[in-house]
Motif scaffolding. Structure first.
Motif, short mmCIF file in Angstrom:
data_model
loop_
_atom_site.label_atom_id
_atom_site.label_comp_id
_atom_site.label_asym_id
_atom_site.label_seq_id
_atom_site.Cartn_x
_atom_site.Cartn_y
_atom_site.Cartn_z
N ARG A 50 13.10 7.90 40.28
CA ARG A 50 13.93 9.06 39.95
C ARG A 50 14.96 9.31 41.06
NH1 ARG A 50 10.14 12.87 39.84
NH2 ARG A 50 9.20 11.91 38.04
N GLN A 51 14.57 9.05 42.28
CA GLN A 51 15.45 9.29 43.42
C GLN A 51 16.55 8.24 43.51
OE1 GLN A 51 13.32 9.26 47.09
NE2 GLN A 51 15.10 9.71 48.34
N HIS A 52 16.25 6.99 43.19
CA HIS A 52 17.19 5.90 43.44
C HIS A 52 17.91 5.37 42.20
CE1 HIS A 52 16.30 5.55 47.68
NE2 HIS A 52 15.01 5.64 47.39
N LEU A 53 17.61 5.92 41.02
CA LEU A 53 18.29 5.47 39.80
C LEU A 53 19.07 6.62 39.18
CD1 LEU A 53 15.49 3.38 38.02
CD2 LEU A 53 17.34 2.53 39.43
N THR A 54 20.27 6.30 38.68
CA THR A 54 21.03 7.31 37.95
C THR A 54 20.41 7.47 36.56
OG1 THR A 54 22.58 5.69 37.06
CG2 THR A 54 23.17 6.73 39.17
N ASP A 55 20.87 8.47 35.83
CA ASP A 55 20.33 8.70 34.48
C ASP A 55 20.55 7.50 33.58
OD1 ASP A 55 19.40 11.20 35.15
OD2 ASP A 55 21.19 12.25 34.42
N GLY A 56 21.75 6.92 33.64
CA GLY A 56 22.07 5.76 32.80
C GLY A 56 21.18 4.57 33.13
N ALA A 57 20.95 4.35 34.41
CA ALA A 57 20.10 3.22 34.82
C ALA A 57 18.66 3.45 34.38
CB ALA A 57 20.18 3.04 36.33
N ARG A 58 18.20 4.70 34.48
CA ARG A 58 16.83 5.02 34.05
C ARG A 58 16.68 4.81 32.54
NH1 ARG A 58 15.88 10.55 35.66
NH2 ARG A 58 17.42 10.19 37.23
N LYS A 59 17.70 5.21 31.78
CA LYS A 59 17.65 5.01 30.32
C LYS A 59 17.61 3.53 29.99
CE LYS A 59 20.03 9.28 29.06
NZ LYS A 59 21.25 9.87 28.51
N ARG A 60 18.43 2.74 30.68
CA ARG A 60 18.45 1.31 30.42
C ARG A 60 17.10 0.69 30.77
NH1 ARG A 60 22.08 -2.30 28.97
NH2 ARG A 60 23.74 -0.75 29.10
N LEU A 61 16.52 1.10 31.88
CA LEU A 61 15.22 0.57 32.28
C LEU A 61 14.14 0.94 31.27
CD1 LEU A 61 13.43 -0.87 34.34
CD2 LEU A 61 13.26 1.27 35.58
N ASN A 62 14.17 2.18 30.78
CA ASN A 62 13.20 2.59 29.76
C ASN A 62 13.37 1.79 28.47
OD1 ASN A 62 11.92 4.46 31.37
ND2 ASN A 62 13.24 6.14 30.72
N THR A 63 14.61 1.50 28.11
CA THR A 63 14.86 0.69 26.91
C THR A 63 14.29 -0.71 27.09
OG1 THR A 63 16.88 1.94 26.50
CG2 THR A 63 16.65 -0.16 25.36
N VAL A 64 14.49 -1.28 28.26
CA VAL A 64 13.97 -2.62 28.53
C VAL A 64 12.44 -2.60 28.51
CG1 VAL A 64 13.76 -4.39 30.32
CG2 VAL A 64 15.98 -3.42 29.80
N LYS A 65 11.84 -1.55 29.09
CA LYS A 65 10.38 -1.45 29.10
C LYS A 65 9.81 -1.35 27.69
CE LYS A 65 8.15 1.07 31.95
NZ LYS A 65 7.68 2.19 32.79
#
Length: 116
Positions: A50-65
């Motif tokens: 949460r600290q090192h990822l922007t919202d867009g990056a977190r969304k992309r990571l969740n999509t990949v997961k």
């Protein structure tokens, strides 16, 4: 000897039973401690992400997961390792996440079908 167990035998059986109960309780305590440690590690990982990822990056990571859980876990571990080593200066944005994903995922194989 009328078949009744003596006081000594009863006491010995009680001691054995108490030792077995103590061992079981210690085993349960170890499992609970292990579960708590695992939950704490997961919470720390989420906080780092949460600290090192922007919202867009977190969304992309969740999509990949969602589509590829193993790849998502691998990316999370990579980001956490980078964060702990201090190699992340700013937050990782979506473009940097795309680069990281492309580095960690193997190239897809293409097939050429030729008709005769």
């Amino acid at each position: 000897m009328s078949g009744d167990p003596s006081e000594e035998e009863l006491e010995e059986l009680r001691k054995k039973k108490m030792e077995q109960l103590k061992e079981q309780q210690q085993g349960d305590g170890d499992a609970e401690a292990q579960q708590a440690a695992q939950e704490q590690a997961e919470a720390q990982k989420k906080a780092l992400l949460r600290q090192h990822l922007t919202d867009g990056a977190r969304k992309r990571l969740n999509t990949v997961k969602m589509s590829k859980p193993q790849v998502g876990e691998q990316v999370e571990q990579q980001v956490v390792a980078l964060a702990r080593s201090g190699r992340i200066q700013d937050q990782i944005d979506e473009e940097q996440m795309k680069e990281l994903l492309s580095e960690l995922t193997p190239d897809s194989k293409s097939f050429d079908i030729k008709r005769r």
